[in-house]
Design an enzyme around this catalytic site. Sequence first.
Site, PDB file in Angstrom:
ATOM      1  N   GLY A  12       0.837  -1.216   0.000  1.00 50.58           N
ATOM      2  CA  GLY A  12       0.000   0.000   0.000  1.00 50.58           C
ATOM      3  C   GLY A  12       0.860   1.250   0.000  1.00 50.58           C
ATOM      4  O   GLY A  12       0.531   2.228   0.659  1.00 50.58           O
ATOM      5  N   SER A  14       1.656   3.457  -2.440  1.00 51.06           N
ATOM      6  CA  SER A  14       1.519   4.495  -3.479  1.00 51.06           C
ATOM      7  C   SER A  14       0.594   5.632  -3.062  1.00 51.06           C
ATOM      8  O   SER A  14       0.388   6.572  -3.822  1.00 51.06           O
ATOM      9  CB  SER A  14       1.009   3.878  -4.782  1.00 51.06           C
ATOM     10  N   ARG A  15       0.013   5.538  -1.883  1.00 51.30           N
ATOM     11  CA  ARG A  15      -0.790   6.676  -1.393  1.00 51.30           C
ATOM     12  C   ARG A  15      -0.887   6.616   0.132  1.00 51.30           C
ATOM     13  O   ARG A  15      -0.521   5.610   0.755  1.00 51.30           O
ATOM     14  CB  ARG A  15      -2.172   6.735  -2.044  1.00 51.30           C
ATOM     15  N   VAL A  64      -2.490  -8.355  -1.138  1.00 52.47           N
ATOM     16  CA  VAL A  64      -1.762  -9.020  -0.052  1.00 52.47           C
ATOM     17  C   VAL A  64      -2.564 -10.164   0.583  1.00 52.47           C
ATOM     18  O   VAL A  64      -1.998 -11.030   1.243  1.00 52.47           O
ATOM     19  CB  VAL A  64      -1.309  -8.042   1.062  1.00 52.47           C
ATOM     20  N   ASN A  90       1.892  -2.213   5.505  1.00 54.37           N
ATOM     21  CA  ASN A  90       1.063  -1.009   5.682  1.00 54.37           C
ATOM     22  C   ASN A  90      -0.326  -1.157   5.060  1.00 54.37           C
ATOM     23  O   ASN A  90      -1.284  -0.571   5.567  1.00 54.37           O
ATOM     24  CB  ASN A  90       1.794   0.187   5.049  1.00 54.37           C
ATOM     25  N   SER A 150      -2.875   0.357  14.418  1.00 55.42           N
ATOM     26  CA  SER A 150      -3.750   1.527  14.592  1.00 55.42           C
ATOM     27  C   SER A 150      -4.112   1.647  16.073  1.00 55.42           C
ATOM     28  O   SER A 150      -4.193   0.637  16.779  1.00 55.42           O
ATOM     29  CB  SER A 150      -5.038   1.352  13.786  1.00 55.42           C
ATOM     30  N   TYR A 163     -12.522  -4.014  12.003  1.00 57.46           N
ATOM     31  CA  TYR A 163     -11.268  -3.273  11.821  1.00 57.46           C
ATOM     32  C   TYR A 163     -10.487  -3.225  13.140  1.00 57.46           C
ATOM     33  O   TYR A 163      -9.285  -3.516  13.179  1.00 57.46           O
ATOM     34  CB  TYR A 163     -11.576  -1.856  11.326  1.00 57.46           C
ATOM     35  N   ILE A 196      -4.826  10.021  10.956  1.00 58.06           N
ATOM     36  CA  ILE A 196      -3.898  10.474   9.922  1.00 58.06           C
ATOM     37  C   ILE A 196      -4.698  10.863   8.676  1.00 58.06           C
ATOM     38  O   ILE A 196      -5.562  10.099   8.231  1.00 58.06           O
ATOM     39  CB  ILE A 196      -2.893   9.348   9.551  1.00 58.06           C
TER      40      ILE A 196
END
Length: 259
Positions: A12, A14-15, A64, A90, A150, A163, A196
């Site tokens: 993850g 690329s952003r 993944v 990530n 997290s 989550y 974030i």
Amino acid sequence: MSRDRKVALITGGSRGIGLGVAQCLAVEGYALAINGVREPLAVESELAALEKKGNEAVYFRGDVSSPADRQAILEQIESRFGRLDVLVNNAGITSPARKDILEAGESSFDEVFSVNLKGPFFLTQAVAKWMIRQRGSRPDFSGCVVNISSISGVVASTHRGDYCMSKAAIAMASKLWAARLAEFGIPVYEVRPGLIESDMTAPVKARYDKLIGEGLTLEPRWGTPTDVGKAVAMLVRGDLTYATGQVLTIDGGLTAQRL
Ligand code: NAP
């Protein structure tokens, strides 16, 4: 292509937070293996910007949570770079429907656990075996694994229980891998971000803007992907010694208890 440069795989990457980590590791001189699920075309400009820092940045597309994709990603990294020194787990998703736990369904649970826990756990297993082999053939090898968890692993949100549970579990996965890999000199850390700014939190921005304004965090602002990237860079640089298994909480003091 030089095989002298250390290589970091950032899932993850690329952003959002992953890109923040990639930017900080580029500054550290790493060649970057960037993973994600989007089309390569969609991440071209991010990859080009990373390469401008003077390092190679190569995109390895794959999910993944898929065993075949994980294997393909590592095979492609091996053939391109011939080495892997750092793994940053990530990639992650939030609870797709954000449903109250009285209503939440099993498909959301399965999806969140597949991406947030099963994927990084088994990717770490495969990378760990490769790192152990590298250590056997190169005495100067020093690997490192960082899991992005997290504060949701320790702060209950009843509208995205899957989550929260996946993040509590990845915290234990970090301890397990720290315990298993210590004899090979491979430290494993957990980096635990708070709020974030990223695509993941964009839909709840207004709600958290208000809470931050009311004092939710000690530092009165959103965290940035760079805040997390700097923490990861510090760890992979080896600045935190004698501390495998540790947790770095990057949350502006959100979880600091107050009375
Ligand atoms: P984001 O902006 O939504 O980005 C998520 C990244 O994960 C994307 O690059 C995405 O790839 C990748 N990804 C998603 N599913 C994947 C899969 N199955 N296989 C490979 N890559 C996958 O999220 P973020 O805010 O940067 O979050 C990154 C990590 O930090 C997550 O683990 C998240 O749980 C954690 N975190 C975030 C916050 C926060 O406030 N933002 C707080 C604490 C922890 P594509 O770009 O190709 O779509």
